[in-house]
Design a protein around this motif. Sequence first.
Motif, PDB file in Angstrom:
ATOM      1  N   TYR A 131      40.522  36.960  51.039  1.00 35.73           N
ATOM      2  CA  TYR A 131      39.248  37.155  50.705  1.00 35.73           C
ATOM      3  C   TYR A 131      38.710  36.190  49.794  1.00 35.73           C
ATOM      4  N   GLY A 132      39.716  35.435  49.048  1.00 36.49           N
ATOM      5  CA  GLY A 132      39.156  34.528  47.947  1.00 36.49           C
ATOM      6  C   GLY A 132      38.905  35.154  46.401  1.00 36.49           C
ATOM      7  N   VAL A 133      39.289  36.393  46.316  1.00 35.57           N
ATOM      8  CA  VAL A 133      39.013  37.245  45.170  1.00 35.57           C
ATOM      9  C   VAL A 133      39.558  36.398  44.070  1.00 35.57           C
ATOM     10  N   ALA A 134      40.826  36.007  44.159  1.00 36.28           N
ATOM     11  CA  ALA A 134      41.407  35.363  42.897  1.00 36.28           C
ATOM     12  C   ALA A 134      40.662  33.993  42.460  1.00 36.28           C
ATOM     13  N   GLU A 135      40.008  33.433  43.392  1.00 37.71           N
ATOM     14  CA  GLU A 135      39.483  32.069  43.119  1.00 37.71           C
ATOM     15  C   GLU A 135      38.400  32.319  42.064  1.00 37.71           C
ATOM     16  N   CYS A 136      37.520  33.482  42.452  1.00 41.15           N
ATOM     17  CA  CYS A 136      36.566  33.691  41.376  1.00 41.15           C
ATOM     18  C   CYS A 136      36.828  34.308  40.213  1.00 41.15           C
ATOM     19  N   LEU A 137      38.126  34.994  40.159  1.00 36.21           N
ATOM     20  CA  LEU A 137      38.714  35.680  39.092  1.00 36.21           C
ATOM     21  C   LEU A 137      39.078  34.806  37.833  1.00 36.21           C
ATOM     22  N   ILE A 138      39.931  33.827  38.469  1.00 37.87           N
ATOM     23  CA  ILE A 138      40.683  33.058  37.453  1.00 37.87           C
ATOM     24  C   ILE A 138      39.926  31.596  37.193  1.00 37.87           C
ATOM     25  N   ALA A 168      34.695  41.378  40.166  1.00 39.39           N
ATOM     26  CA  ALA A 168      35.632  42.217  39.593  1.00 39.39           C
ATOM     27  C   ALA A 168      34.793  43.563  39.441  1.00 39.39           C
ATOM     28  N   ASN A 169      33.464  43.669  39.160  1.00 36.88           N
ATOM     29  CA  ASN A 169      32.795  44.815  39.313  1.00 36.88           C
ATOM     30  C   ASN A 169      32.993  45.654  40.786  1.00 36.88           C
ATOM     31  N   THR A 170      32.579  44.426  41.913  1.00 35.45           N
ATOM     32  CA  THR A 170      32.653  45.177  43.287  1.00 35.45           C
ATOM     33  C   THR A 170      33.927  45.684  43.534  1.00 35.45           C
ATOM     34  N   LYS A 205      32.614  50.009  36.750  1.00 32.71           N
ATOM     35  CA  LYS A 205      32.625  48.829  36.256  1.00 32.71           C
ATOM     36  C   LYS A 205      33.995  48.223  36.050  1.00 32.71           C
ATOM     37  N   ALA A 206      34.036  46.753  35.885  1.00 33.24           N
ATOM     38  CA  ALA A 206      35.294  46.162  35.430  1.00 33.24           C
ATOM     39  C   ALA A 206      35.436  46.027  33.821  1.00 33.24           C
ATOM     40  N   VAL A 207      36.187  46.485  33.497  1.00 29.88           N
ATOM     41  CA  VAL A 207      36.375  46.091  31.768  1.00 29.88           C
ATOM     42  C   VAL A 207      36.971  44.850  31.746  1.00 29.88           C
ATOM     43  N   SER A 208      37.894  44.418  32.266  1.00 38.61           N
ATOM     44  CA  SER A 208      38.325  42.974  32.126  1.00 38.61           C
ATOM     45  C   SER A 208      39.070  42.684  33.409  1.00 38.61           C
ATOM     46  N   PHE A 209      39.604  41.433  33.473  1.00 32.56           N
ATOM     47  CA  PHE A 209      40.146  40.784  34.501  1.00 32.56           C
ATOM     48  C   PHE A 209      40.777  39.498  34.078  1.00 32.56           C
ATOM     49  N   ARG A 210      42.136  39.340  34.643  1.00 33.24           N
ATOM     50  CA  ARG A 210      42.725  38.007  34.046  1.00 33.24           C
ATOM     51  C   ARG A 210      43.761  37.797  35.341  1.00 33.24           C
ATOM     52  N   GLN A 211      44.406  36.742  35.172  1.00 32.18           N
ATOM     53  CA  GLN A 211      45.364  36.164  35.916  1.00 32.18           C
ATOM     54  C   GLN A 211      46.782  36.830  35.184  1.00 32.18           C
ATOM     55  N   ARG A 214      49.516  33.641  41.559  1.00 32.75           N
ATOM     56  CA  ARG A 214      49.829  34.673  40.531  1.00 32.75           C
ATOM     57  C   ARG A 214      48.934  35.528  41.093  1.00 32.75           C
ATOM     58  N   PRO A 215      49.322  36.901  40.943  1.00 45.24           N
ATOM     59  CA  PRO A 215      48.300  37.887  41.125  1.00 45.24           C
ATOM     60  C   PRO A 215      47.194  38.071  39.874  1.00 45.24           C
ATOM     61  N   VAL A 216      46.202  38.735  40.231  1.00 39.22           N
ATOM     62  CA  VAL A 216      45.320  38.981  39.352  1.00 39.22           C
ATOM     63  C   VAL A 216      45.119  40.657  38.827  1.00 39.22           C
ATOM     64  N   SER A 217      44.969  40.726  37.514  1.00 34.49           N
ATOM     65  CA  SER A 217      44.959  42.201  37.144  1.00 34.49           C
ATOM     66  C   SER A 217      43.369  42.309  36.694  1.00 34.49           C
ATOM     67  N   ILE A 218      42.827  43.613  37.267  1.00 36.78           N
ATOM     68  CA  ILE A 218      41.655  44.047  37.032  1.00 36.78           C
ATOM     69  C   ILE A 218      41.655  45.526  36.525  1.00 36.78           C
ATOM     70  N   THR A 219      40.828  45.737  35.418  1.00 35.71           N
ATOM     71  CA  THR A 219      40.902  46.829  34.836  1.00 35.71           C
ATOM     72  C   THR A 219      39.495  47.574  34.989  1.00 35.71           C
ATOM     73  N   CYS A 220      39.517  48.536  35.602  1.00 36.59           N
ATOM     74  CA  CYS A 220      38.266  49.255  35.950  1.00 36.59           C
ATOM     75  C   CYS A 220      38.219  50.650  34.959  1.00 36.59           C
ATOM     76  N   SER A 221      36.864  50.942  34.825  1.00 36.42           N
ATOM     77  CA  SER A 221      36.455  52.168  33.997  1.00 36.42           C
ATOM     78  C   SER A 221      35.228  52.773  34.591  1.00 36.42           C
ATOM     79  N   ASN A 222      35.351  54.131  34.327  1.00 35.79           N
ATOM     80  CA  ASN A 222      33.990  54.959  34.623  1.00 35.79           C
ATOM     81  C   ASN A 222      33.023  54.870  33.937  1.00 35.79           C
TER      82      ASN A 222
END
Length: 108
Positions: free
Chosen positions: A45-52, A62-64, A73-79, A100-108
Amino acid sequence: MRRAYTMLGLGTAVFFTAASLTLLPNGTQASSSQATFMVPAADGYGVAECLISSHACGQVVANTWCEAQGYVKAVSFRQIEADEVTGSIQKASMTTGEHRPVSITCSN
């Protein structure tokens, strides 16, 4: 007479089911306030292209992702670095930065 007991039992079951669904907390919300997800870089889906990259679409993606997982919402994202993953991810795919995978931290 049997029909009356059957209808009474069915009505009671429907009542208790409706009451339990009304009294339970909202099931669409995540139970904890934060969660971290690992998204494969080659997910198709190309998620990592935008995130990294430094593109502005990173925060939106990341929010989506978090909203799709039931968070606000997304608190942080990184490779993710190669030494942060378990042995379940192939070492060959971890050699180049773009895979490499991407880490997305989500919060309420």
